[in-house]
Design a protein around this motif. Structure first.
Motif, PDB file in Angstrom:
ATOM      1  N   ASP A  76       0.833  -1.200   0.000  1.00 21.36           N
ATOM      2  CA  ASP A  76       0.000   0.000   0.000  1.00 21.36           C
ATOM      3  C   ASP A  76       0.873   1.258   0.000  1.00 21.36           C
ATOM      4  OD1 ASP A  76      -2.544   1.396   0.175  1.00 21.36           O
ATOM      5  OD2 ASP A  76      -2.006   1.815   2.262  1.00 21.36           O
ATOM      6  N   LEU A  77       1.911   1.275   0.832  1.00 18.01           N
ATOM      7  CA  LEU A  77       2.815   2.430   0.871  1.00 18.01           C
ATOM      8  C   LEU A  77       3.502   2.630  -0.474  1.00 18.01           C
ATOM      9  CD1 LEU A  77       4.383   4.704   2.221  1.00 18.01           C
ATOM     10  CD2 LEU A  77       6.022   2.971   3.004  1.00 18.01           C
ATOM     11  N   LEU A  78       4.026   1.562  -1.044  1.00 18.76           N
ATOM     12  CA  LEU A  78       4.715   1.674  -2.331  1.00 18.76           C
ATOM     13  C   LEU A  78       3.779   2.162  -3.432  1.00 18.76           C
ATOM     14  CD1 LEU A  78       6.979  -1.497  -2.159  1.00 18.76           C
ATOM     15  CD2 LEU A  78       7.643   0.892  -1.785  1.00 18.76           C
ATOM     16  N   ASN A  79       2.529   1.725  -3.403  1.00 15.79           N
ATOM     17  CA  ASN A  79       1.545   2.214  -4.381  1.00 15.79           C
ATOM     18  C   ASN A  79       1.285   3.711  -4.216  1.00 15.79           C
ATOM     19  OD1 ASN A  79       0.895   0.026  -6.090  1.00 15.79           O
ATOM     20  ND2 ASN A  79      -0.301  -0.909  -4.458  1.00 15.79           N
ATOM     21  N   LYS A  80       1.360   4.202  -2.982  1.00 10.47           N
ATOM     22  CA  LYS A  80       1.100   5.619  -2.730  1.00 10.47           C
ATOM     23  C   LYS A  80       2.247   6.518  -3.173  1.00 10.47           C
ATOM     24  CE  LYS A  80      -2.302   4.923   0.843  1.00 10.47           C
ATOM     25  NZ  LYS A  80      -2.675   4.991   2.241  1.00 10.47           N
ATOM     26  N   VAL A  81       3.472   6.009  -3.188  1.00 10.40           N
ATOM     27  CA  VAL A  81       4.620   6.851  -3.554  1.00 10.40           C
ATOM     28  C   VAL A  81       5.163   6.560  -4.953  1.00 10.40           C
ATOM     29  CG1 VAL A  81       5.311   7.191  -1.151  1.00 10.40           C
ATOM     30  CG2 VAL A  81       6.368   5.353  -2.490  1.00 10.40           C
ATOM     31  N   LYS A  82       4.598   5.580  -5.639  1.00 10.17           N
ATOM     32  CA  LYS A  82       5.168   5.136  -6.920  1.00 10.17           C
ATOM     33  C   LYS A  82       5.204   6.209  -7.996  1.00 10.17           C
ATOM     34  CE  LYS A  82       0.991   3.235  -8.940  1.00 10.17           C
ATOM     35  NZ  LYS A  82       0.279   2.054  -9.340  1.00 10.17           N
ATOM     36  N   ASP A  83       4.314   7.184  -7.952  1.00  9.79           N
ATOM     37  CA  ASP A  83       4.291   8.228  -8.969  1.00  9.79           C
ATOM     38  C   ASP A  83       5.079   9.473  -8.568  1.00  9.79           C
ATOM     39  OD1 ASP A  83       2.737   6.719 -10.765  1.00  9.79           O
ATOM     40  OD2 ASP A  83       0.900   7.295  -9.708  1.00  9.79           O
ATOM     41  N   CYS A  84       5.675   9.455  -7.397  1.00 10.73           N
ATOM     42  CA  CYS A  84       6.502  10.582  -6.962  1.00 10.73           C
ATOM     43  C   CYS A  84       7.848  10.524  -7.699  1.00 10.73           C
ATOM     44  CB  CYS A  84       6.731  10.522  -5.448  1.00 10.73           C
ATOM     45  SG  CYS A  84       5.202  10.725  -4.503  1.00 10.73           S
ATOM     46  N   ASP A  85       8.450  11.681  -7.863  1.00  6.53           N
ATOM     47  CA  ASP A  85       9.659  11.802  -8.678  1.00  6.53           C
ATOM     48  C   ASP A  85      10.926  11.569  -7.849  1.00  6.53           C
ATOM     49  OD1 ASP A  85      11.322  12.300 -10.820  1.00  6.53           O
ATOM     50  OD2 ASP A  85      11.152  14.485 -10.659  1.00  6.53           O
ATOM     51  N   PHE A  86      11.315  10.302  -7.729  1.00 10.13           N
ATOM     52  CA  PHE A  86      12.564   9.949  -7.052  1.00 10.13           C
ATOM     53  C   PHE A  86      13.146   8.708  -7.710  1.00 10.13           C
ATOM     54  CE2 PHE A  86       9.227   7.764  -4.659  1.00 10.13           C
ATOM     55  CZ  PHE A  86       9.721   6.477  -4.541  1.00 10.13           C
ATOM     56  N   ARG A  87      14.412   8.464  -7.408  1.00 10.60           N
ATOM     57  CA  ARG A  87      15.099   7.282  -7.940  1.00 10.60           C
ATOM     58  C   ARG A  87      15.650   6.470  -6.792  1.00 10.60           C
ATOM     59  NH1 ARG A  87      17.291  11.551 -10.164  1.00 10.60           N
ATOM     60  NH2 ARG A  87      19.433  11.166  -9.537  1.00 10.60           N
ATOM     61  N   ILE A  88      15.784   5.175  -7.042  1.00  8.95           N
ATOM     62  CA  ILE A  88      16.377   4.261  -6.057  1.00  8.95           C
ATOM     63  C   ILE A  88      17.562   3.577  -6.714  1.00  8.95           C
ATOM     64  CG2 ILE A  88      16.010   2.198  -4.655  1.00  8.95           C
ATOM     65  CD1 ILE A  88      13.011   2.961  -4.621  1.00  8.95           C
ATOM     66  N   ARG A  89      18.658   3.483  -5.987  1.00  3.83           N
ATOM     67  CA  ARG A  89      19.838   2.742  -6.437  1.00  3.83           C
ATOM     68  C   ARG A  89      20.242   1.833  -5.290  1.00  3.83           C
ATOM     69  NH1 ARG A  89      17.977   4.582 -10.303  1.00  3.83           N
ATOM     70  NH2 ARG A  89      18.930   5.940 -11.846  1.00  3.83           N
ATOM     71  N   ALA A  90      20.697   0.630  -5.642  1.00  5.72           N
ATOM     72  CA  ALA A  90      21.095  -0.328  -4.608  1.00  5.72           C
ATOM     73  C   ALA A  90      22.231  -1.199  -5.097  1.00  5.72           C
ATOM     74  CB  ALA A  90      19.910  -1.194  -4.192  1.00  5.72           C
ATOM     75  N   ILE A  91      23.023  -1.629  -4.141  1.00  6.59           N
ATOM     76  CA  ILE A  91      24.088  -2.602  -4.385  1.00  6.59           C
ATOM     77  C   ILE A  91      23.851  -3.753  -3.422  1.00  6.59           C
ATOM     78  CG2 ILE A  91      26.558  -3.058  -4.257  1.00  6.59           C
ATOM     79  CD1 ILE A  91      26.970  -0.044  -4.729  1.00  6.59           C
ATOM     80  N   CYS A  92      23.813  -4.950  -3.938  1.00  4.33           N
ATOM     81  CA  CYS A  92      23.612  -6.139  -3.116  1.00  4.33           C
ATOM     82  C   CYS A  92      24.818  -7.057  -3.306  1.00  4.33           C
ATOM     83  CB  CYS A  92      22.326  -6.850  -3.516  1.00  4.33           C
ATOM     84  SG  CYS A  92      22.014  -8.337  -2.546  1.00  4.33           S
ATOM     85  N   VAL A  93      25.471  -7.400  -2.205  1.00  2.37           N
ATOM     86  CA  VAL A  93      26.636  -8.273  -2.255  1.00  2.37           C
ATOM     87  C   VAL A  93      26.263  -9.626  -1.658  1.00  2.37           C
ATOM     88  CG1 VAL A  93      29.014  -8.604  -1.466  1.00  2.37           C
ATOM     89  CG2 VAL A  93      28.180  -6.295  -2.008  1.00  2.37           C
ATOM     90  N   ASP A  94      26.375 -10.666  -2.466  1.00  4.56           N
ATOM     91  CA  ASP A  94      26.189 -12.037  -1.988  1.00  4.56           C
ATOM     92  C   ASP A  94      27.540 -12.475  -1.453  1.00  4.56           C
ATOM     93  OD1 ASP A  94      25.941 -14.777  -1.617  1.00  4.56           O
ATOM     94  OD2 ASP A  94      24.871 -15.101  -3.496  1.00  4.56           O
TER      95      ASP A  94
END
Length: 96
Positions: A76-94
């Protein structure tokens, strides 16, 4: 200041950087950030999150813990902010 809005970057991590996998270190280490090109958008998202927290009856004293929060509340939270203008970057190390 020249009138331009400052870019805001929020960084968080998950897991731990240790490699003692047989003694409790996490299998993954993640660093993620949310980038807002305009501070006004960061404030908008903050207000959406505050209202969502109230609507979902979540404590304002604690941060969102995605691993411990019901998936329906997170979705529900992600649906509420999905149209806002921001970017996400991530690094995942296995680490294995």
């Amino acid at each position: 200041m020249n009138g331009k809005s400052k870019k805001l970057v929020f960084v968080d991590d998950a897991g731990d950087p240790g490699f003692k996998l047989d003694r409790g270190s996490s299998n993954f280490f993640v660093i993620a950030c949310v980038i807002f090109d305009k501070s006004i958008v960061a404030e908008e998202v903050s207000q959406i999150m505050k209202k969502h927290r109230l609507d979902a009856r979540l404590s304002s004293a604690n941060e969102y813990k995605f691993s411990k929060t019901k998936k329906s509340i997170i979705k529900d939270l992600l649906n509420k902010v999905k149209d806002c203008d921001f970017r996400i970057r991530a690094i995942c190390v296995d680490k294995s």
